[in-house]
Design an enzyme around this catalytic site. Structure first.
Site, PDB file in Angstrom:
ATOM      1  N   HIS A  15      92.773  60.143  99.724  1.00  0.00           N
ATOM      2  CA  HIS A  15      92.378  59.875 101.108  1.00  0.00           C
ATOM      3  C   HIS A  15      92.928  60.973 102.023  1.00  0.00           C
ATOM      4  O   HIS A  15      93.691  61.847 101.607  1.00  0.00           O
ATOM      5  CB  HIS A  15      92.825  58.482 101.584  1.00  0.00           C
ATOM      6  CG  HIS A  15      94.264  58.360 101.977  1.00  0.00           C
ATOM      7  ND1 HIS A  15      94.699  57.422 102.874  1.00  0.00           N
ATOM      8  CD2 HIS A  15      95.356  59.047 101.580  1.00  0.00           C
ATOM      9  CE1 HIS A  15      96.016  57.520 103.015  1.00  0.00           C
ATOM     10  NE2 HIS A  15      96.435  58.495 102.256  1.00  0.00           N
ATOM     11  N   CYS A  34      99.653  64.023 106.004  1.00  0.00           N
ATOM     12  CA  CYS A  34      98.591  63.087 105.618  1.00  0.00           C
ATOM     13  C   CYS A  34      97.219  63.546 106.119  1.00  0.00           C
ATOM     14  O   CYS A  34      96.201  62.974 105.748  1.00  0.00           O
ATOM     15  CB  CYS A  34      98.894  61.691 106.150  1.00  0.00           C
ATOM     16  SG  CYS A  34     100.445  61.039 105.512  1.00  0.00           S
ATOM     17  N   HIS A  40      94.931  64.042  99.791  1.00  0.00           N
ATOM     18  CA  HIS A  40      96.026  63.816  98.840  1.00  0.00           C
ATOM     19  C   HIS A  40      95.750  62.429  98.261  1.00  0.00           C
ATOM     20  O   HIS A  40      94.648  61.911  98.445  1.00  0.00           O
ATOM     21  CB  HIS A  40      97.385  63.922  99.531  1.00  0.00           C
ATOM     22  CG  HIS A  40      97.611  62.874 100.572  1.00  0.00           C
ATOM     23  ND1 HIS A  40      96.983  62.917 101.807  1.00  0.00           N
ATOM     24  CD2 HIS A  40      98.326  61.729 100.562  1.00  0.00           C
ATOM     25  CE1 HIS A  40      97.341  61.857 102.510  1.00  0.00           C
ATOM     26  NE2 HIS A  40      98.145  61.107 101.774  1.00  0.00           N
ATOM     27  N   HIS A  42      97.201  58.459  96.200  1.00  0.00           N
ATOM     28  CA  HIS A  42      98.236  57.457  95.942  1.00  0.00           C
ATOM     29  C   HIS A  42      97.856  56.564  94.767  1.00  0.00           C
ATOM     30  O   HIS A  42      96.677  56.393  94.463  1.00  0.00           O
ATOM     31  CB  HIS A  42      98.431  56.559  97.172  1.00  0.00           C
ATOM     32  CG  HIS A  42      98.945  57.266  98.378  1.00  0.00           C
ATOM     33  ND1 HIS A  42     100.219  57.759  98.448  1.00  0.00           N
ATOM     34  CD2 HIS A  42      98.356  57.587  99.563  1.00  0.00           C
ATOM     35  CE1 HIS A  42     100.403  58.341  99.633  1.00  0.00           C
ATOM     36  NE2 HIS A  42      99.283  58.253 100.328  1.00  0.00           N
ATOM     37  N   ASP A  80      88.808  52.360  93.062  1.00  0.00           N
ATOM     38  CA  ASP A  80      89.636  52.992  92.024  1.00  0.00           C
ATOM     39  C   ASP A  80      89.056  54.346  91.609  1.00  0.00           C
ATOM     40  O   ASP A  80      87.863  54.453  91.314  1.00  0.00           O
ATOM     41  CB  ASP A  80      89.731  52.076  90.800  1.00  0.00           C
ATOM     42  CG  ASP A  80      90.722  52.614  89.782  1.00  0.00           C
ATOM     43  OD1 ASP A  80      91.720  53.246  90.185  1.00  0.00           O
ATOM     44  OD2 ASP A  80      90.490  52.405  88.581  1.00  0.00           O
ATOM     45  N   HIS A  81      89.918  55.351  91.579  1.00  0.00           N
ATOM     46  CA  HIS A  81      89.522  56.716  91.208  1.00  0.00           C
ATOM     47  C   HIS A  81      88.419  57.246  92.121  1.00  0.00           C
ATOM     48  O   HIS A  81      87.509  57.947  91.695  1.00  0.00           O
ATOM     49  CB  HIS A  81      89.113  56.795  89.722  1.00  0.00           C
ATOM     50  CG  HIS A  81      90.303  56.823  88.803  1.00  0.00           C
ATOM     51  ND1 HIS A  81      91.043  55.714  88.544  1.00  0.00           N
ATOM     52  CD2 HIS A  81      90.873  57.838  88.103  1.00  0.00           C
ATOM     53  CE1 HIS A  81      92.025  56.034  87.701  1.00  0.00           C
ATOM     54  NE2 HIS A  81      91.954  57.305  87.425  1.00  0.00           N
ATOM     55  N   GLU A 125     101.328  51.527  99.588  1.00  0.00           N
ATOM     56  CA  GLU A 125     100.799  52.893  99.507  1.00  0.00           C
ATOM     57  C   GLU A 125     101.759  53.742  98.676  1.00  0.00           C
ATOM     58  O   GLU A 125     101.341  54.565  97.866  1.00  0.00           O
ATOM     59  CB  GLU A 125     100.655  53.471 100.913  1.00  0.00           C
ATOM     60  CG  GLU A 125      99.885  54.756 100.960  1.00  0.00           C
ATOM     61  CD  GLU A 125      99.635  55.207 102.391  1.00  0.00           C
ATOM     62  OE1 GLU A 125      98.555  54.911 102.934  1.00  0.00           O
ATOM     63  OE2 GLU A 125     100.538  55.841 102.987  1.00  0.00           O
TER      64      GLU A 125
END
Lengths: 136, 136, 136, 136, 136, 136
Positions: A15, A34, A40, A42, A80-81, A125
């Site tokens: 994100h 950020c 980047h 998480h 996801d991913h 996060e």
């Protein structure tokens, strides 16, 4: 005799925090690292809390296998991913902060879970930054 | 100036989820692997929460050593390294789901802890499935 | 340029420590609570370690998805939500201590993983008691 | 649309539990090992919870970087790598139990955080003993 | 068929890093916050590793209950809730760094454990700083 | 009297697994979800292990503060809150698998740490997938 039951799941996503109405300079100043243009990511840890009466026949508030399947189908399959900013409708026009992700997950799950059951979302996060919605 | 204090303990037990009023087939369909006739088991993590005023003389809501001893005597001695279905009176006729175990632990401890103190139980069956009672 | 890669899985099982060649009294003295006739249980955390060269085309020593599937098929399907003493061939005549479970898991996986790759098993019976095989 | 946000920090400190109005014998009986004259110590894990509305421009309830800096300046700089009894004004005349430390941290942070935001403190003295203030 | 078995214990202690042959200024420069004159403290997590053959009669390398008792008697009783610099002979003239504490614990346990078994110590001073001895 | 010392750090990054010499279809088949064109991300947990003699004057193998600063300067500043594929020279032409990231981190740190000290890297991509380099 109300009990809360909790199911923990996780997803990995990229994100970027960014407000398109601000200058690059202001985005950088407010969101710092950020705001990195190339994203980047998480490992998000997600805890879904459901509150209700114990069903006498099963001893369950809700079957955790069913809850896990609902989370997989409605949340993990979407996020996801993925790149939250680029790959999802939910965050096309909404900044994917932990706060906003938790609210969106609550909305996605709320319509899939029996309305006699209360629902709450806790989202990590990182191990050191996490959020809960709704707040009471 | 009310504070919550928490003590974490653990116990290891075998159990089986089963409703004797149902057919084997229905038990299998509803409880899946958890219905295995020869039992399976868990490392249960137990968090006992006690809420009350700080005592000015000690700075304690309640001595954690005393609370730990009460938990050991009334919960761990009954359930640790036991088969919940076969070795305990509490689950002879009650399905040992995490929800029901939490309620029973609350009942066992409620009478041993000063009634001016509120009591709550959080029980982890696995790292990913856990419950809390009462839900208030 | 050898690298170790690790995959963590878990299973929940019941077991009982017992040597059939000993008297009940000696079994009780040696194995204590773990000798409980009706079994107790654990959440076993399993870490499978594979050591080998990085494959230049993939950057992998071994695809973790493939390793996870091999573990599920050969270990979890046998042991998860089972009574190790009663429901498995492997422990019909072998005491299911953490040490012996780790050796058996190594044997089950060794034949399924490329022999150019070294294999090691770490098994957590509880957070405080765990084993590793082989010890080299 | 209120959300809770949490920031986890830690500090390492020495302390001793002692009531100067009591005899040595009574201090020893009540506080046990925690009364050791030369102190002992802990890795304190601190979770600061802030509750409020999501700010539409940022998607934040509060910038976690700002919250982390406030905690460092007002709590960690005072208590980290210190002897709570000897090196701090706050515990010169107050027994440094986990309960009292949590109340003091709340007081130190309360005046630094926007009063429209609710504040709560969770403090882990060990993994097995922890407290929360205020209690509701 | 050698296996490693591990037992995790913990103790809480105060300490101060200091070299009496150095000036206060040099101690402060080298050890920083850890040199605080009035001590600070930690929750030390201790993992004791024992390597040996599985005993066929028990399936154990070593009874974890026996190992736990040896650790309690020889390590925890000495160091738990103590000031390592002031309350122990071992660190009266030895700087209580994590490295030195691990070596001392190894020496204390080595003479209590069967010499056919190898012994290794892992010591966590914090979640982020830890040591292992001996190194191979 | 050699001791291993460990320092844990973390960074958050986006990445994508991809082999530019393969077709899109083969990349998708081999790397699955990890091949997502818009990247995904992780909270990487990094453990740096340094092995050497205890220095008698300090009781340290190496000052953990110095080690932490070296990691921050040479690894975290490069990779934290970055897209490994797009924002780093190291992975411009190298697939950023956990294995390759661990090797690169070892190379970055090896030249910054005294050559009498051995160096090893453990990298957690998730809690369930992690790697170690070098392997012995």
């Amino acid at each position: 005799m109300k009990v809360k039951v909790f199911r923990k799941e996780h997803f990995n996503a990229a994100h970027r925090l960014h407000n398109p109405e601000w200058s690059d300079e202001k985005n950088q100043r407010v969101f710092g690292k950020c705001n990195n243009a190339h994203y980047h990511g998480h490992n998000y840890e997600l805890i879904v809390e459901v509150k209700g009466e114990i069903q006498p026949e099963t001893g369950y508030v809700m079957d955790m296998k069913v809850l896990s399947d609902i989370i997989k189908e409605n949340v993990l399959n979407k996020f996801d991913h993925k790149n939250l900013n680029l790959d999802t409708l939910e965050f096309a026009n909404l900044n994917p902060t932990a706060e906003n992700i938790a609210v969106i997950i609550w909305q996605l799950l709320r319509e899939k879970i029996d309305h006699e059951l209360d629902l709450k979302i806790k989202l990590y996060e990182t191990e050191r930054n996490f959020v809960e919605y709704p707040a009471d």
